[in-house]
Each structure stands twice: as structure tokens, then as C-alpha cells.
Design a protein around this motif. Structure first.
Motif, PDB file in Angstrom:
ATOM      1  N   ASP A  14      22.370   6.451   2.297  1.00  0.00           N
ATOM      2  CA  ASP A  14      22.710   5.060   2.619  1.00  0.00           C
ATOM      3  C   ASP A  14      21.495   4.149   2.753  1.00  0.00           C
ATOM      4  O   ASP A  14      21.578   3.085   3.346  1.00  0.00           O
ATOM      5  CB  ASP A  14      23.564   4.971   3.886  1.00  0.00           C
ATOM      6  CG  ASP A  14      24.959   5.518   3.669  1.00  0.00           C
ATOM      7  OD1 ASP A  14      25.440   5.489   2.519  1.00  0.00           O
ATOM      8  OD2 ASP A  14      25.575   5.973   4.656  1.00  0.00           O
ATOM      9  N   LYS A  15      20.362   4.541   2.202  1.00  0.00           N
ATOM     10  CA  LYS A  15      19.168   3.700   2.219  1.00  0.00           C
ATOM     11  C   LYS A  15      19.230   2.731   1.044  1.00  0.00           C
ATOM     12  O   LYS A  15      19.636   3.100  -0.051  1.00  0.00           O
ATOM     13  CB  LYS A  15      17.904   4.557   2.122  1.00  0.00           C
ATOM     14  CG  LYS A  15      16.634   3.753   2.194  1.00  0.00           C
ATOM     15  CD  LYS A  15      15.396   4.625   2.182  1.00  0.00           C
ATOM     16  CE  LYS A  15      14.159   3.752   2.197  1.00  0.00           C
ATOM     17  NZ  LYS A  15      12.938   4.530   2.076  1.00  0.00           N
ATOM     18  N   VAL A  16      18.817   1.478   1.291  1.00  0.00           N
ATOM     19  CA  VAL A  16      18.811   0.459   0.245  1.00  0.00           C
ATOM     20  C   VAL A  16      17.415   0.408  -0.370  1.00  0.00           C
ATOM     21  O   VAL A  16      16.406   0.331   0.335  1.00  0.00           O
ATOM     22  CB  VAL A  16      19.198  -0.922   0.814  1.00  0.00           C
ATOM     23  CG1 VAL A  16      19.115  -1.985  -0.260  1.00  0.00           C
ATOM     24  CG2 VAL A  16      20.593  -0.871   1.409  1.00  0.00           C
ATOM     25  N   TYR A  17      17.368   0.474  -1.697  1.00  0.00           N
ATOM     26  CA  TYR A  17      16.112   0.379  -2.438  1.00  0.00           C
ATOM     27  C   TYR A  17      16.115  -0.938  -3.203  1.00  0.00           C
ATOM     28  O   TYR A  17      17.117  -1.301  -3.813  1.00  0.00           O
ATOM     29  CB  TYR A  17      15.971   1.537  -3.430  1.00  0.00           C
ATOM     30  CG  TYR A  17      15.795   2.877  -2.758  1.00  0.00           C
ATOM     31  CD1 TYR A  17      14.529   3.352  -2.443  1.00  0.00           C
ATOM     32  CD2 TYR A  17      16.887   3.670  -2.445  1.00  0.00           C
ATOM     33  CE1 TYR A  17      14.364   4.585  -1.828  1.00  0.00           C
ATOM     34  CE2 TYR A  17      16.733   4.898  -1.821  1.00  0.00           C
ATOM     35  CZ  TYR A  17      15.462   5.342  -1.521  1.00  0.00           C
ATOM     36  OH  TYR A  17      15.299   6.552  -0.914  1.00  0.00           O
ATOM     37  N   PHE A  18      15.001  -1.641  -3.184  1.00  0.00           N
ATOM     38  CA  PHE A  18      14.866  -2.911  -3.878  1.00  0.00           C
ATOM     39  C   PHE A  18      13.936  -2.747  -5.070  1.00  0.00           C
ATOM     40  O   PHE A  18      13.137  -1.808  -5.122  1.00  0.00           O
ATOM     41  CB  PHE A  18      14.323  -3.981  -2.929  1.00  0.00           C
ATOM     42  CG  PHE A  18      15.257  -4.274  -1.786  1.00  0.00           C
ATOM     43  CD1 PHE A  18      16.342  -5.118  -1.958  1.00  0.00           C
ATOM     44  CD2 PHE A  18      15.067  -3.692  -0.540  1.00  0.00           C
ATOM     45  CE1 PHE A  18      17.214  -5.381  -0.913  1.00  0.00           C
ATOM     46  CE2 PHE A  18      15.935  -3.942   0.512  1.00  0.00           C
ATOM     47  CZ  PHE A  18      17.010  -4.792   0.316  1.00  0.00           C
ATOM     48  N   ALA A  19      14.033  -3.670  -6.025  1.00  0.00           N
ATOM     49  CA  ALA A  19      13.178  -3.633  -7.210  1.00  0.00           C
ATOM     50  C   ALA A  19      11.710  -3.606  -6.775  1.00  0.00           C
ATOM     51  O   ALA A  19      11.299  -4.375  -5.911  1.00  0.00           O
ATOM     52  CB  ALA A  19      13.446  -4.842  -8.094  1.00  0.00           C
ATOM     53  N   GLY A  20      10.949  -2.681  -7.365  1.00  0.00           N
ATOM     54  CA  GLY A  20       9.535  -2.535  -7.036  1.00  0.00           C
ATOM     55  C   GLY A  20       9.263  -1.409  -6.052  1.00  0.00           C
ATOM     56  O   GLY A  20       8.126  -0.967  -5.912  1.00  0.00           O
ATOM     57  N   ASP A  21      10.294  -0.965  -5.323  1.00  0.00           N
ATOM     58  CA  ASP A  21      10.135   0.167  -4.401  1.00  0.00           C
ATOM     59  C   ASP A  21       9.933   1.451  -5.196  1.00  0.00           C
ATOM     60  O   ASP A  21      10.179   1.497  -6.394  1.00  0.00           O
ATOM     61  CB  ASP A  21      11.376   0.330  -3.523  1.00  0.00           C
ATOM     62  CG  ASP A  21      11.533  -0.783  -2.494  1.00  0.00           C
ATOM     63  OD1 ASP A  21      10.582  -1.555  -2.292  1.00  0.00           O
ATOM     64  OD2 ASP A  21      12.626  -0.867  -1.905  1.00  0.00           O
ATOM     65  N   THR A  22       9.504   2.495  -4.514  1.00  0.00           N
ATOM     66  CA  THR A  22       9.398   3.799  -5.162  1.00  0.00           C
ATOM     67  C   THR A  22      10.544   4.675  -4.683  1.00  0.00           C
ATOM     68  O   THR A  22      10.941   4.616  -3.517  1.00  0.00           O
ATOM     69  CB  THR A  22       8.057   4.489  -4.843  1.00  0.00           C
ATOM     70  OG1 THR A  22       7.898   4.574  -3.434  1.00  0.00           O
ATOM     71  CG2 THR A  22       6.897   3.721  -5.440  1.00  0.00           C
ATOM     72  N   TYR A  23      11.087   5.470  -5.598  1.00  0.00           N
ATOM     73  CA  TYR A  23      12.199   6.360  -5.284  1.00  0.00           C
ATOM     74  C   TYR A  23      11.775   7.793  -5.557  1.00  0.00           C
ATOM     75  O   TYR A  23      11.272   8.111  -6.628  1.00  0.00           O
ATOM     76  CB  TYR A  23      13.423   6.009  -6.133  1.00  0.00           C
ATOM     77  CG  TYR A  23      14.601   6.898  -5.861  1.00  0.00           C
ATOM     78  CD1 TYR A  23      15.393   6.696  -4.745  1.00  0.00           C
ATOM     79  CD2 TYR A  23      14.910   7.955  -6.704  1.00  0.00           C
ATOM     80  CE1 TYR A  23      16.475   7.524  -4.478  1.00  0.00           C
ATOM     81  CE2 TYR A  23      15.988   8.785  -6.446  1.00  0.00           C
ATOM     82  CZ  TYR A  23      16.760   8.563  -5.331  1.00  0.00           C
ATOM     83  OH  TYR A  23      17.825   9.379  -5.063  1.00  0.00           O
TER      84      TYR A  23
END
Length: 53
Positions: A14-23
Motif C-alpha cells: 500500500d505504499k504510493v510511488y511517484f514518478a522519479g522514485d526508485t522501486y
């Protein structure tokens, strides 16, 4: 580590990732296929062989 291209909410934690983040989660291949994450491993470039005329 893979770079996020489009914002998304990971269904496993349930973590939100935004453009530019690392996954670096478990679903990397699935998210690459869906276009949310960029593959960090560059694909090999191949060139066509010249044929004798």
C-alpha cells in the motif's frame, strides 16, 4: 533499482510511488510490463549483419 515512470500504489504494501522514485519491490517485472517502472538493465543492442551482394 528501477525508476518509476508513472505514479502508482503498490498492492503488496500500500505504499504510493511517484514518478522519479526508485522501486525495488517484488513486482518489478510485472510493473515494467505495465509501463509503470523503467527497466534498470539496458538491453543489448544488436546490429544487422551485412550480407554479400
Amino acid at each position: 533499482m528501477n525508476v518509476v515512470l508513472k505514479a502508482f500504489k503498490d498492492k503488496t504494501n500500500d505504499k504510493v510511488y511517484f514518478a522519479g522514485d526508485t522501486y525495488d519491490g517484488e513486482r518489478t517485472e510485472e510493473l515494467i510490463g505495465l509501463g509503470y517502472v523503467q527497466d534498470d538493465k539496458p538491453k543489448k543492442k544488436t546490429r544487422a549483419k551485412k550480407t554479400a551482394e
